[in-house]
Design an enzyme around this catalytic site. Structure first.
Site, PDB file in Angstrom:
ATOM      1  N   VAL A 100       0.867  -1.180   0.000  1.00 25.46           N
ATOM      2  CA  VAL A 100       0.000   0.000   0.000  1.00 25.46           C
ATOM      3  C   VAL A 100       0.902   1.227   0.000  1.00 25.46           C
ATOM      4  O   VAL A 100       2.023   1.174   0.504  1.00 25.46           O
ATOM      5  CB  VAL A 100      -0.962  -0.007   1.211  1.00 25.46           C
ATOM      6  CG1 VAL A 100      -1.471   1.389   1.556  1.00 25.46           C
ATOM      7  CG2 VAL A 100      -2.154  -0.925   0.933  1.00 25.46           C
ATOM      8  N   CYS A 101       0.408   2.323  -0.559  1.00 28.91           N
ATOM      9  CA  CYS A 101       1.127   3.599  -0.588  1.00 28.91           C
ATOM     10  C   CYS A 101       2.443   3.403  -1.340  1.00 28.91           C
ATOM     11  O   CYS A 101       2.537   2.574  -2.244  1.00 28.91           O
ATOM     12  CB  CYS A 101       1.313   4.115   0.850  1.00 28.91           C
ATOM     13  SG  CYS A 101       1.615   5.894   0.984  1.00 28.91           S
ATOM     14  N   ASN A 102       3.501   4.136  -0.963  1.00 29.60           N
ATOM     15  CA  ASN A 102       4.740   3.977  -1.713  1.00 29.60           C
ATOM     16  C   ASN A 102       5.533   2.738  -1.302  1.00 29.60           C
ATOM     17  O   ASN A 102       6.675   2.564  -1.737  1.00 29.60           O
ATOM     18  CB  ASN A 102       5.590   5.253  -1.670  1.00 29.60           C
ATOM     19  CG  ASN A 102       5.664   5.836  -0.276  1.00 29.60           C
ATOM     20  OD1 ASN A 102       5.616   5.096   0.710  1.00 29.60           O
ATOM     21  ND2 ASN A 102       5.781   7.143  -0.176  1.00 29.60           N
TER      22      ASN A 102
END
Lengths: 227, 227
Positions: A100-102
């Site tokens: 998830v996310c970077n």
């Protein structure tokens, strides 16, 4: 299912917790929280979590490898060969390779997203291409056995989508009701194209100071993920 | 701001992490995670967190008291005088008295919601009335210095709303963009009135087995929150 979740000092806690809260509704749910050494890890949300396992004693063949991100702390991991080698190894053995996310930049830097479509944090998304991945702006992307969520709060949507994908949509619907997931964002500014120009300008002032984006091309050169 | 967050064995981790991730954007953000004794606490999401303080050595006058919930583990706390007395004490001293999910039942049982409007988990919401609170079905409610969120995932909306309320709406807009909070619930079943009848029936089969709702009137009789 055996969920092997990477943690690292300074991780964004909601990146990890949104998905794990959903994964807890998978059959036979078990977790190992893994880092280079066992013990307490300070997150960015004022909560310390425990790494239950280290790189040597954790599952070799997890069902799901999960990697969270962070605006500041990610870059230390991107440049740490021990972390990247570990992600590359477990990613080749896991049934599912997820983030998830970077956190998707960590998967990409480990060579795991070459030729795959992937989501990421809006501010870092386009840089996935440096590592041979195809950035997409979806809230989550499932491409074969790679599953990636967008920024921070996308972990809830991503986690529910994974529960549906793995167990079936009826179970996903049930978990979404148990989650009371009927969101009402107070401001409606949650994506660059939704935000007013003042809000977007402020974010674009702040984030580059947190994230060493300019180092990514150099990092990409030395990583197994370079095409 | 000094955030004193209660934890307890089996807490729903996203109840705690959604708000704290947002609160981390409050000026002078500091946290203490508090329980009857310091040390590791197993959450319901396969992640162990650390109680940094106990009831004796934590802040006496926090800026924000925050209480999470859980479907199963809540009732042990509702019937534990030590926990309820602690919540009542800190709630009387805190600038803000807050919760997410059925954590509001703990606030209510400690007498802190008498005469206040409050949100809660959809399955437990109406029972707030047993303790003199006025249940509302809003995603979050701010009534004077009591601020309560709905079920589980409502902690993100609640947290962003609190950041706006305390710091100002411009800051709230910015944090919402940094959060990439543009949710896309995969199934659209996140509230009883949105869910199809099969999904709702399943939830209504499962949840009563987890939650000892029928004990609430008896609990209410013995609690300082009874009107």
């Amino acid at each position: 299912m055996k969920i092997l979740a990477l943690a690292f000092p300074g991780l964004t806690l909601i990146d990890l917790v949104g998905p794990l809260q959903a994964f807890s509704f998978l059959p036979g749910f078990e977790t190992q929280i893994v880092w280079q050494k066992k013990g307490p890890i300070r997150s960015d949300a004022g909560v310390t979590i425990e790494a239950t396992h280290d790189f040597e004693d954790c599952w070799e063949n997890p069902d799901i490898l999960f990697v969270p991100g962070n605006t500041k702390a990610l870059f230390a991991q991107l440049e740490d060969k021990k972390t990247i080698d570990f992600i590359a190894d477990r990613g080749q053995r896991a049934q599912w390779v997820t983030s998830v996310c970077n956190g998707s930049l960590l998967l990409a830097a480990a060579g795991l997203l070459r030729g795959y479509k992937a989501a990421s944090y809006w501010f870092t998304r386009e840089h996935l291409a440096l590592f041979g991945a195809t950035p997409t702006d979806a809230r989550w992307v499932i491409d074969r056995n790679r599953a990636t969520g967008g920024g921070m709060t996308a972990g809830v949507d991503f986690g529910l989508a994974m529960v549906s994908h793995i167990v079936g949509v009826e179970h996903g619907r049930l978990v979404e009701l148990i989650f009371e997931y009927a969101p009402q964002p107070p401001h409606g500014t949650g994506r660059p194209e939704l935000a007013d120009s003042t809000t977007l300008s402020k974010a674009l002032e702040i984030l580059p100071g947190h994230m060493a984006i300019e180092r990514l091309p150099e990092i990409a050169k030395n990583m197994p993920g370079v095409p």
